[in-house]
Design an enzyme around this catalytic site. Sequence first.
Site, PDB file in Angstrom:
ATOM      1  N   GLU A  52       0.716  -1.228  -0.061  1.00 37.66           N
ATOM      2  CA  GLU A  52      -0.028   0.004   0.077  1.00 37.66           C
ATOM      3  C   GLU A  52       0.992   1.195   0.041  1.00 37.66           C
ATOM      4  O   GLU A  52       0.575   2.321  -0.670  1.00 37.66           O
ATOM      5  CB  GLU A  52      -0.968   0.062   1.148  1.00 37.66           C
ATOM      6  CG  GLU A  52      -2.128  -0.975   1.268  1.00 37.66           C
ATOM      7  CD  GLU A  52      -2.784  -0.917  -0.265  1.00 37.66           C
ATOM      8  OE1 GLU A  52      -3.013   0.257  -0.897  1.00 37.66           O
ATOM      9  OE2 GLU A  52      -3.414  -1.714  -0.524  1.00 37.66           O
ATOM     10  N   TYR A 137      -7.366   6.393   3.351  1.00 36.63           N
ATOM     11  CA  TYR A 137      -7.305   5.331   2.525  1.00 36.63           C
ATOM     12  C   TYR A 137      -6.374   4.268   2.833  1.00 36.63           C
ATOM     13  O   TYR A 137      -6.800   3.091   2.825  1.00 36.63           O
ATOM     14  CB  TYR A 137      -6.535   5.893   0.856  1.00 36.63           C
ATOM     15  CG  TYR A 137      -6.346   4.793   0.134  1.00 36.63           C
ATOM     16  CD1 TYR A 137      -7.351   3.894  -0.369  1.00 36.63           C
ATOM     17  CD2 TYR A 137      -5.064   4.205   0.141  1.00 36.63           C
ATOM     18  CE1 TYR A 137      -7.094   2.706  -0.996  1.00 36.63           C
ATOM     19  CE2 TYR A 137      -4.781   2.957  -0.465  1.00 36.63           C
ATOM     20  CZ  TYR A 137      -5.728   2.243  -1.056  1.00 36.63           C
ATOM     21  OH  TYR A 137      -5.518   1.052  -1.828  1.00 36.63           O
ATOM     22  N   ASP A 155      -9.631   4.818  -3.003  1.00 32.01           N
ATOM     23  CA  ASP A 155      -8.582   5.412  -3.702  1.00 32.01           C
ATOM     24  C   ASP A 155      -8.900   6.063  -4.829  1.00 32.01           C
ATOM     25  O   ASP A 155     -10.222   6.282  -5.220  1.00 32.01           O
ATOM     26  CB  ASP A 155      -7.518   4.337  -3.815  1.00 32.01           C
ATOM     27  CG  ASP A 155      -7.998   3.381  -5.112  1.00 32.01           C
ATOM     28  OD1 ASP A 155      -9.384   3.166  -5.164  1.00 32.01           O
ATOM     29  OD2 ASP A 155      -7.223   2.834  -5.865  1.00 32.01           O
TER      30      ASP A 155
END
Length: 343
Positions: A52, A137, A155
């Site tokens: 991520e 996010y 996102d």
Amino acid sequence: MAQQLKALKCEDPLPLNQSERLNSALISWFEEFGKNYPWRSTNDPYEILVSEMMLQQTQVSTVLERGYYRKWLERFPDFKALSSAAEEEVLRAWEGLGYYSRARNLHKIAIAVMKDFEGVFPSDLSLIEGLPGIGQYTAGAVASFAFNAAVPAVDANIARVLARLFEFTERIDTSGGQKQLWKWASGLVPQSGARSWNSALMELGQTLCKAKSVQCQECPAVSWCLSENPLELPVKKSRPEITEIQEYVVFAFEGKRVLLEKETGRRRKGMWKLPERAAESLSGLNLLTVQKYGITRYRVTMNVYEAKKESALENEQWFSIEEVENLPMPSPYRRVLQKIIKV
DNA sequence: TAGCCGTGGCT
DNA sequence: TAGCCAAGGCT
């Protein structure tokens, strides 16, 4: 069926039966066409967090095909290994990915996990979001992907899909726009199976519902989609204008050592680069090469001069070629050194 | 809120 | 080709 969705444009969440049918359509599609990325075949919070952080504003192909993800996990296989590494080595492993604060924050997170969480990454959303470099996010992504928590993670892909699905014509890069997107996402995320749901929605934005092209005839959500002209959505403020600037640096090479300057400001902090000099001080020196590159809203022309008898200023140091190879260095400078001395 | 932070792929 | 965009977050 689109009419049924229209009813819930204002009223969230979606009527339960519609929400479930959309969910099952998306999940079926994802099971058939979804790509099997390495971070999708693990529940390890560390491996998912690394992906991520690397994927923030960075395309999957860059992270995957250029080996960043695999090499990172080999060198720093878990929070413990990362926490005990030197920041310079951490930045070197990140070199070329850009947005280097991501690497420094990931390093800080590893240290915090070892120190404050006894080596175990927290599963609580608010604890996750409190970690450096993790916003709404990334917190949602890690919580849902690693722990299957029933939380949304909006996102750029999911924002685009939702804006089109609900024909959202307001700007999405405002607090109000973001709030609306997260509200829709919260209403849609299933109580069980959030992991697959978020992945599927993201995959949809990545493959069929792209920024510059759409394949609505293949889309599993087409029956629910309110958008007439999907390519016009989402609405965002246009990018700032690009400014051309000149940069003057020196290549000082004496006794098989190169002079480098450490970045200490906000930009590229902790990275080493060719020492910057005032343009006026370079008259008479040999112009070795010119390297053009872009950084944020600037288009930079880097002029590299060959310096003689240079002395190190503040934050500057001499390094052997071997040392230079192990120092973190922004791509444009690495490129220049590769051209000149094959480092 | 808007500007800033990197880099490379895509059209 | 040159602008646009990307699994965002911080200040």
